[in-house]
Design a protein around this motif. Structure first.
Motif, PDB file in Angstrom:
ATOM      1  N   UNK A  36       0.854  -1.183   0.000  1.00 26.74           N
ATOM      2  CA  UNK A  36       0.000   0.000   0.000  1.00 26.74           C
ATOM      3  C   UNK A  36       0.895   1.239   0.000  1.00 26.74           C
ATOM      4  N   UNK A  38       0.844   5.478   1.007  1.00 27.22           N
ATOM      5  CA  UNK A  38       0.131   6.548   1.713  1.00 27.22           C
ATOM      6  C   UNK A  38       0.793   7.875   1.407  1.00 27.22           C
ATOM      7  N   UNK A  41      -1.316  13.170   4.301  1.00 27.69           N
ATOM      8  CA  UNK A  41      -2.689  13.553   4.646  1.00 27.69           C
ATOM      9  C   UNK A  41      -3.749  12.757   3.884  1.00 27.69           C
ATOM     10  N   UNK A  42      -3.400  11.543   3.510  1.00 29.91           N
ATOM     11  CA  UNK A  42      -4.356  10.692   2.821  1.00 29.91           C
ATOM     12  C   UNK A  42      -4.392   9.304   3.454  1.00 29.91           C
ATOM     13  N   UNK A  43      -5.414   8.540   3.077  1.00 31.20           N
ATOM     14  CA  UNK A  43      -5.481   7.149   3.500  1.00 31.20           C
ATOM     15  C   UNK A  43      -4.570   6.275   2.670  1.00 31.20           C
ATOM     16  N   UNK A  44      -4.540   4.992   2.993  1.00 34.27           N
ATOM     17  CA  UNK A  44      -3.702   4.055   2.258  1.00 34.27           C
ATOM     18  C   UNK A  44      -4.402   3.647   0.963  1.00 34.27           C
ATOM     19  N   UNK A  46      -4.147   0.819  -2.292  1.00 31.88           N
ATOM     20  CA  UNK A  46      -3.546  -0.438  -2.706  1.00 31.88           C
ATOM     21  C   UNK A  46      -2.701  -0.242  -3.959  1.00 31.88           C
ATOM     22  N   UNK A  90       3.647   0.656   2.777  1.00 35.28           N
ATOM     23  CA  UNK A  90       3.388  -0.388   3.757  1.00 35.28           C
ATOM     24  C   UNK A  90       3.238  -1.728   3.058  1.00 35.28           C
ATOM     25  N   UNK A 102       0.163  -5.505   9.083  1.00 39.47           N
ATOM     26  CA  UNK A 102       0.929  -4.503   8.356  1.00 39.47           C
ATOM     27  C   UNK A 102       2.333  -4.360   8.932  1.00 39.47           C
ATOM     28  N   UNK A 104       5.723  -1.784   9.557  1.00 35.75           N
ATOM     29  CA  UNK A 104       5.779  -0.463  10.188  1.00 35.75           C
ATOM     30  C   UNK A 104       5.931   0.671   9.185  1.00 35.75           C
TER      31      UNK A 104
ATOM     32  N   UNK B  90      -7.952   4.989  10.904  1.00 33.58           N
ATOM     33  CA  UNK B  90      -8.428   4.647   9.570  1.00 33.58           C
ATOM     34  C   UNK B  90      -9.476   3.548   9.642  1.00 33.58           C
ATOM     35  N   UNK B 104     -10.454   4.600   4.183  1.00 30.03           N
ATOM     36  CA  UNK B 104     -10.947   5.953   4.281  1.00 30.03           C
ATOM     37  C   UNK B 104      -9.784   6.934   4.365  1.00 30.03           C
TER      38      UNK B 104
END
Lengths: 112, 112
Positions: A36, A38, A41-44, A46, A90, A102, A104, B90, B104
């Protein structure tokens, strides 16, 4: 039981250079493996997934990863880094019906 | 657009004041999870749900509650927040087939 180790909390590359982010896993069942990304300031999001089909998996934005069972590894690569690739990455592992574990995270820094 | 929606994006609260972070997905996914992200620790799972009325603890469930009364919603409840619950949270969802989570955008919670 399953676990993920990402080698290096920070990786720094020059723009245009090869990107290599390392991920080793342990799993008591055939693993499903994920990368993933990131952005700040955003989500993960895929990037790519291995689900027991081809061992070389291609994802979005030119990234790919190779599943090596003998080395229990799933390293992420990209031939030529762009400034826009700077983000946190990640690795995650799960069994077929399990909840993923996940790593680190590895922060990729791209220098001009 | 297929997405997972969390609200609020940012929240500052005081110790002991009950709060709820909402999560909703529009993809008819069976699985939903809550994670917290802390520097150097990666993502740790708080709770997950495999379907309506089916929830289970993750790795760090203490101090949190969840419910899954409808398939699309999976709220996270902090009955008595404490400063050690200051974190980035999240929500994520996926189908029954293990093809990776949709995340999210996150909720940054500060407990003072």
């Amino acid at each position: 039981a399953q676990s993920v180790t990402q080698l290096g909390s920070h990786v720094s590359v020059s723009e245009g250079a090869l990107v290599l982010l390392r991920c080793n896993y342990s799993s008591s069942v055939p693993p499903y493996l994920f990368w993933y990304v990131q952005y700040p300031n955003q989500g993960l999001q895929l990037l790519l997934k291995y689900t027991s089909a081809a061992t070389l998996v291609k994802g979005i934005n030119g990234f790919e990863a190779e599943f090596k069972k003998s080395e229990t590894s799933f390293h992420l690569t990209k031939p030529s880094a762009h400034m826009s690739d700077a983000a946190e990455y990640f690795c995650a592992v799960s069994g077929s019906g399990d909840i993923p574990t996940f790593g680190r995270g590895t922060s990729l820094i791209v220098h001009p | 657009e297929a997405q997972v929606t969390q609200n609020p994006r940012y929240l500052i609260t005081v110790t002991g004041k009950k709060l709820t972070v909402t999560c909703s997905q529009n993809m008819n996914h069976e699985y939903m999870s809550w994670y917290r992200q802390d520097p150097g620790l990666g993502l740790r799972q708080i709770y997950y749900s495999m379907n309506v009325e089916v929830t289970d603890k993750g790795d760090v469930p203490e101090g949190y509650k969840v419910s899954r009364k409808e398939k699309r919603n999976f709220p996270l409840i902090l009955e008595s927040p404490s400063p050690n619950q200051t974190s980035l949270y999240f929500c994520a969802s996926r189908t029954g087939g293990n093809y990776g989570y949709t995340f999210g955008s996150g909720t940054r919670l500060t407990v003072v």
